[in-house]
Design an enzyme around this catalytic site. Sequence first.
Site, PDB file in Angstrom:
ATOM      1  N   ASP A  70       0.881  -1.173   0.000  1.00  0.00           N
ATOM      2  CA  ASP A  70       0.000   0.000   0.000  1.00  0.00           C
ATOM      3  C   ASP A  70       0.911   1.213   0.000  1.00  0.00           C
ATOM      4  O   ASP A  70       1.887   1.270   0.765  1.00  0.00           O
ATOM      5  CB  ASP A  70      -0.937   0.026   1.203  1.00  0.00           C
ATOM      6  CG  ASP A  70      -2.040   1.053   0.986  1.00  0.00           C
ATOM      7  OD1 ASP A  70      -2.829   0.896   0.044  1.00  0.00           O
ATOM      8  OD2 ASP A  70      -2.098   2.046   1.744  1.00  0.00           O
ATOM      9  N   SER A  71       0.624   2.145  -0.879  1.00  0.00           N
ATOM     10  CA  SER A  71       1.575   3.227  -1.052  1.00  0.00           C
ATOM     11  C   SER A  71       0.856   4.523  -1.353  1.00  0.00           C
ATOM     12  O   SER A  71      -0.348   4.543  -1.626  1.00  0.00           O
ATOM     13  CB  SER A  71       2.528   2.879  -2.193  1.00  0.00           C
ATOM     14  OG  SER A  71       1.791   2.434  -3.319  1.00  0.00           O
ATOM     15  N   GLY A 152       0.849   6.949 -11.988  1.00  0.00           N
ATOM     16  CA  GLY A 152       0.413   7.764 -10.848  1.00  0.00           C
ATOM     17  C   GLY A 152       1.015   9.163 -10.843  1.00  0.00           C
ATOM     18  O   GLY A 152       0.938   9.902 -11.828  1.00  0.00           O
TER      19      GLY A 152
HETATM   20  P1  IMP Z   1      -2.735   1.844  -3.584  1.00  0.00           P
HETATM   21  O1  IMP Z   1      -2.958   0.888  -4.718  1.00  0.00           O
HETATM   22  O2  IMP Z   1      -3.898   2.047  -2.699  1.00  0.00           O
HETATM   23  O3  IMP Z   1      -1.486   1.522  -2.824  1.00  0.00           O
HETATM   24  O4  IMP Z   1      -2.555   3.237  -4.311  1.00  0.00           O
HETATM   25  C1  IMP Z   1      -1.374   3.926  -4.321  1.00  0.00           C
HETATM   26  C2  IMP Z   1      -1.532   5.190  -5.134  1.00  0.00           C
HETATM   27  O5  IMP Z   1      -0.443   6.034  -4.776  1.00  0.00           O
HETATM   28  C3  IMP Z   1      -1.397   4.934  -6.622  1.00  0.00           C
HETATM   29  O6  IMP Z   1      -2.631   4.845  -7.262  1.00  0.00           O
HETATM   30  C4  IMP Z   1      -0.639   6.160  -7.092  1.00  0.00           C
HETATM   31  O7  IMP Z   1      -1.528   7.192  -7.339  1.00  0.00           O
HETATM   32  C5  IMP Z   1       0.203   6.537  -5.897  1.00  0.00           C
HETATM   33  N1  IMP Z   1       1.541   5.925  -6.003  1.00  0.00           N
HETATM   34  C6  IMP Z   1       2.055   4.928  -5.237  1.00  0.00           C
HETATM   35  N2  IMP Z   1       3.290   4.598  -5.640  1.00  0.00           N
HETATM   36  C7  IMP Z   1       3.554   5.378  -6.693  1.00  0.00           C
HETATM   37  C8  IMP Z   1       4.684   5.483  -7.554  1.00  0.00           C
HETATM   38  O8  IMP Z   1       5.693   4.768  -7.463  1.00  0.00           O
HETATM   39  N3  IMP Z   1       4.592   6.418  -8.510  1.00  0.00           N
HETATM   40  C9  IMP Z   1       3.505   7.225  -8.668  1.00  0.00           C
HETATM   41  N4  IMP Z   1       2.428   7.149  -7.919  1.00  0.00           N
HETATM   42  C10 IMP Z   1       2.448   6.235  -6.922  1.00  0.00           C
END
Ligand code: IMP
Length: 200
Positions: A70-71, A152
Amino acid sequence: MIKLVLASKNEKKLVELRNILTRLGVEVIGESEAGVDVLVEETGATFEENAALKARAVMEASGLPAIADDSGLMVDALAGAPGVYSARYGGEALDDTGRYRLLLETMRGQTDRRCKFVSAICCAFPNGDVITARGECAGTLAYAPRGEGGFGYDPIFFVPGLKKTFSELTPEEKDQISHRGNALREMKLKLESYLDGIDK
Ligand code: IMP
């Protein structure tokens, strides 16, 4: 070699995770290969909680060890927003471009551009054990998008040391310094000592 089910619906993130893990000598299979399709509501207040929710759900559905990330992007001047809401920033109707445009608009006139990407990785095992790792990457928010690669917020995430946005880096260059790369390298060390302990 340990085999993990990768819990992710984001195609581009999946490719990144799979590449880094393969380079680290960890074999990953997708949810479809494991015969599961799990939709998890990300209700956690932290990256770690959400990663654990996703990994546990896929482990429970597949009966196999699972790994999830999760990021998100945390902007200092916005008190850490969009943070865990990065994927949903501005509502469901926006795509990646709409989201970074909204962020640029929100930050218009703001000179404090400091921000960081954060990634929490969680491995969940059928015996109930859970291992979590966290990685960060500091940068500044660009004033306009640059570059073609990544996904992203990559086009507006500027790495001062390299004078490039994440979108201007090759996948290998990004993995070497990225939040996800850092979290996965820590996870690999933790996994190795965990599996070492199990073997004995
Ligand atoms: P998750 O799938 O809920 O973890 O969503 C993480 C969101 O954070 C993604 O949809 C991106 O918008 C943003 N994100 C996370 N990691 C990156 C990255 O390495 N580059 C650009 N955006 C990121």
